[in-house]
Scaffold this motif. Sequence first.
Motif, PDB file in Angstrom:
ATOM      1  N   THR A 187      -5.877 -18.552  -6.198  1.00  0.00           N
ATOM      2  CA  THR A 187      -4.957 -18.616  -7.333  1.00  0.00           C
ATOM      3  C   THR A 187      -4.163 -17.321  -7.420  1.00  0.00           C
ATOM      4  O   THR A 187      -4.447 -16.350  -6.714  1.00  0.00           O
ATOM      5  N   ALA A 188      -3.182 -17.305  -8.308  1.00  0.00           N
ATOM      6  CA  ALA A 188      -2.356 -16.109  -8.486  1.00  0.00           C
ATOM      7  C   ALA A 188      -3.189 -14.948  -9.019  1.00  0.00           C
ATOM      8  O   ALA A 188      -2.972 -13.792  -8.638  1.00  0.00           O
ATOM      9  N   LEU A 189      -4.160 -15.248  -9.874  1.00  0.00           N
ATOM     10  CA  LEU A 189      -5.025 -14.195 -10.409  1.00  0.00           C
ATOM     11  C   LEU A 189      -5.896 -13.597  -9.309  1.00  0.00           C
ATOM     12  O   LEU A 189      -6.082 -12.371  -9.259  1.00  0.00           O
ATOM     13  N   ASP A 190      -6.407 -14.433  -8.410  1.00  0.00           N
ATOM     14  CA  ASP A 190      -7.192 -13.929  -7.285  1.00  0.00           C
ATOM     15  C   ASP A 190      -6.349 -13.050  -6.370  1.00  0.00           C
ATOM     16  O   ASP A 190      -6.806 -12.014  -5.904  1.00  0.00           O
ATOM     17  N   LYS A 191      -5.129 -13.486  -6.110  1.00  0.00           N
ATOM     18  CA  LYS A 191      -4.247 -12.690  -5.254  1.00  0.00           C
ATOM     19  C   LYS A 191      -3.920 -11.355  -5.912  1.00  0.00           C
ATOM     20  O   LYS A 191      -3.863 -10.323  -5.237  1.00  0.00           O
ATOM     21  N   LEU A 192      -3.745 -11.360  -7.220  1.00  0.00           N
ATOM     22  CA  LEU A 192      -3.451 -10.123  -7.946  1.00  0.00           C
ATOM     23  C   LEU A 192      -4.594  -9.125  -7.811  1.00  0.00           C
ATOM     24  O   LEU A 192      -4.370  -7.946  -7.512  1.00  0.00           O
ATOM     25  N   PHE A 193      -5.823  -9.583  -7.992  1.00  0.00           N
ATOM     26  CA  PHE A 193      -6.962  -8.663  -7.987  1.00  0.00           C
ATOM     27  C   PHE A 193      -7.500  -8.381  -6.588  1.00  0.00           C
ATOM     28  O   PHE A 193      -8.095  -7.329  -6.365  1.00  0.00           O
ATOM     29  N   ASN A 194      -7.321  -9.294  -5.635  1.00  0.00           N
ATOM     30  CA  ASN A 194      -7.900  -9.092  -4.305  1.00  0.00           C
ATOM     31  C   ASN A 194      -6.922  -8.526  -3.284  1.00  0.00           C
ATOM     32  O   ASN A 194      -7.340  -7.870  -2.340  1.00  0.00           O
ATOM     33  N   GLU A 195      -5.626  -8.777  -3.454  1.00  0.00           N
ATOM     34  CA  GLU A 195      -4.646  -8.277  -2.481  1.00  0.00           C
ATOM     35  C   GLU A 195      -3.764  -7.173  -3.056  1.00  0.00           C
ATOM     36  O   GLU A 195      -3.648  -6.101  -2.485  1.00  0.00           O
ATOM     37  N   LEU A 196      -3.133  -7.452  -4.200  1.00  0.00           N
ATOM     38  CA  LEU A 196      -2.168  -6.488  -4.737  1.00  0.00           C
ATOM     39  C   LEU A 196      -2.843  -5.268  -5.361  1.00  0.00           C
ATOM     40  O   LEU A 196      -2.336  -4.153  -5.238  1.00  0.00           O
ATOM     41  N   GLY A 197      -3.965  -5.457  -6.031  1.00  0.00           N
ATOM     42  CA  GLY A 197      -4.671  -4.336  -6.640  1.00  0.00           C
ATOM     43  C   GLY A 197      -5.105  -3.289  -5.633  1.00  0.00           C
ATOM     44  O   GLY A 197      -4.797  -2.093  -5.780  1.00  0.00           O
ATOM     45  N   PRO A 198      -5.833  -3.686  -4.578  1.00  0.00           N
ATOM     46  CA  PRO A 198      -6.217  -2.693  -3.563  1.00  0.00           C
ATOM     47  C   PRO A 198      -5.027  -2.092  -2.822  1.00  0.00           C
ATOM     48  O   PRO A 198      -5.086  -0.948  -2.374  1.00  0.00           O
ATOM     49  N   LYS A 199      -3.945  -2.844  -2.703  1.00  0.00           N
ATOM     50  CA  LYS A 199      -2.756  -2.335  -2.012  1.00  0.00           C
ATOM     51  C   LYS A 199      -2.140  -1.159  -2.772  1.00  0.00           C
ATOM     52  O   LYS A 199      -1.649  -0.204  -2.169  1.00  0.00           O
ATOM     53  N   PHE A 200      -2.187  -1.211  -4.111  1.00  0.00           N
ATOM     54  CA  PHE A 200      -1.553  -0.180  -4.931  1.00  0.00           C
ATOM     55  C   PHE A 200      -2.556   0.765  -5.590  1.00  0.00           C
ATOM     56  O   PHE A 200      -2.204   1.478  -6.530  1.00  0.00           O
ATOM     57  N   LYS A 201      -3.800   0.826  -5.102  1.00  0.00           N
ATOM     58  CA  LYS A 201      -4.811   1.619  -5.804  1.00  0.00           C
ATOM     59  C   LYS A 201      -4.523   3.121  -5.767  1.00  0.00           C
ATOM     60  O   LYS A 201      -4.901   3.844  -6.671  1.00  0.00           O
ATOM     61  N   ASP A 202      -3.841   3.613  -4.732  1.00  0.00           N
ATOM     62  CA  ASP A 202      -3.545   5.044  -4.632  1.00  0.00           C
ATOM     63  C   ASP A 202      -2.171   5.390  -5.178  1.00  0.00           C
ATOM     64  O   ASP A 202      -1.773   6.556  -5.158  1.00  0.00           O
ATOM     65  N   ARG A 203      -1.459   4.413  -5.662  1.00  0.00           N
ATOM     66  CA  ARG A 203      -0.091   4.625  -6.142  1.00  0.00           C
ATOM     67  C   ARG A 203      -0.105   4.736  -7.662  1.00  0.00           C
ATOM     68  O   ARG A 203      -0.758   3.965  -8.329  1.00  0.00           O
ATOM     69  N   ASN A 204       0.648   5.689  -8.209  1.00  0.00           N
ATOM     70  CA  ASN A 204       0.672   5.928  -9.645  1.00  0.00           C
ATOM     71  C   ASN A 204       1.943   5.414 -10.298  1.00  0.00           C
ATOM     72  O   ASN A 204       2.575   6.100 -11.080  1.00  0.00           O
ATOM     73  N   GLY A 205       2.326   4.199 -10.022  1.00  0.00           N
ATOM     74  CA  GLY A 205       3.533   3.630 -10.612  1.00  0.00           C
ATOM     75  C   GLY A 205       4.542   3.312  -9.545  1.00  0.00           C
ATOM     76  O   GLY A 205       4.375   3.636  -8.367  1.00  0.00           O
ATOM     77  N   GLY A 206       5.612   2.658  -9.943  1.00  0.00           N
ATOM     78  CA  GLY A 206       6.651   2.282  -8.997  1.00  0.00           C
ATOM     79  C   GLY A 206       6.190   1.199  -8.048  1.00  0.00           C
ATOM     80  O   GLY A 206       6.341   1.314  -6.837  1.00  0.00           O
ATOM     81  N   TYR A 207       5.609   0.131  -8.598  1.00  0.00           N
ATOM     82  CA  TYR A 207       5.052  -0.932  -7.770  1.00  0.00           C
ATOM     83  C   TYR A 207       6.106  -1.923  -7.308  1.00  0.00           C
ATOM     84  O   TYR A 207       5.885  -2.656  -6.352  1.00  0.00           O
ATOM     85  N   THR A 208       7.237  -1.964  -7.994  1.00  0.00           N
ATOM     86  CA  THR A 208       8.285  -2.923  -7.644  1.00  0.00           C
ATOM     87  C   THR A 208       9.582  -2.183  -7.363  1.00  0.00           C
ATOM     88  O   THR A 208       9.770  -1.044  -7.780  1.00  0.00           O
ATOM     89  N   ARG A 209      10.477  -2.881  -6.658  1.00  0.00           N
ATOM     90  CA  ARG A 209      11.827  -2.355  -6.454  1.00  0.00           C
ATOM     91  C   ARG A 209      12.800  -3.422  -6.913  1.00  0.00           C
ATOM     92  O   ARG A 209      12.530  -4.612  -6.825  1.00  0.00           O
ATOM     93  N   THR A 210      13.939  -2.986  -7.412  1.00  0.00           N
ATOM     94  CA  THR A 210      14.979  -3.914  -7.840  1.00  0.00           C
ATOM     95  C   THR A 210      16.233  -3.630  -7.022  1.00  0.00           C
ATOM     96  O   THR A 210      16.670  -2.481  -6.918  1.00  0.00           O
ATOM     97  N   LEU A 211      16.768  -4.672  -6.436  1.00  0.00           N
ATOM     98  CA  LEU A 211      17.977  -4.562  -5.635  1.00  0.00           C
ATOM     99  C   LEU A 211      19.049  -5.451  -6.242  1.00  0.00           C
ATOM    100  O   LEU A 211      18.838  -6.653  -6.418  1.00  0.00           O
ATOM    101  N   LYS A 212      20.199  -4.868  -6.555  1.00  0.00           N
ATOM    102  CA  LYS A 212      21.295  -5.659  -7.098  1.00  0.00           C
ATOM    103  C   LYS A 212      21.907  -6.480  -5.965  1.00  0.00           C
ATOM    104  O   LYS A 212      22.291  -5.938  -4.938  1.00  0.00           O
TER     105      LYS A 212
END
Length: 135
Positions: free
Chosen positions: A92-117
């Motif tokens: 599910t989306a919640l599983d992907k959030l906690f199992n893939e995206l969370g560990p991917k950004f664990k050492d990052r202190n913000g700036g998880y997304t980018r916006t391109l016009k």
Amino acid sequence: MPAQGRKNVHGKTGVRFKAAYTKSKYENMLRNVVTDLIKYGSVKVTDATSEDVVSKAAWLISLTKKEDVMNAKRAASGFVRNVKVDEEGKVTALDKLFNELGPKFKDRNGGYTRTLKIGNRRGDNAPVVLVAWVD
């Protein structure tokens, strides 16, 4: 003589008032868009909506970094839609959030997304932005 009684119903005078785009409708739209961001990795939204999408996505990633995982999952499940993100229908989306995206950004202190016009929308000329996760 105008019709009296209930508003926003079809009668002999037609629809008198249009239903407004309320706060609850806007929040539900944000839930859908952030869930699509988790599911697909990027979404196209208007410039005004992108600010709220980025802030909600940052809030969800910060929840994945909490030490109290069960409480964080409960808080995130109240926002993220319960949709399947893989072809087999197991993740599910919640599983992907906690199992893939969370560990991917664990050492990052913000700036998880980018916006391109990416230009303006054809129908109403609204500025459109691509919101995607940072690699």
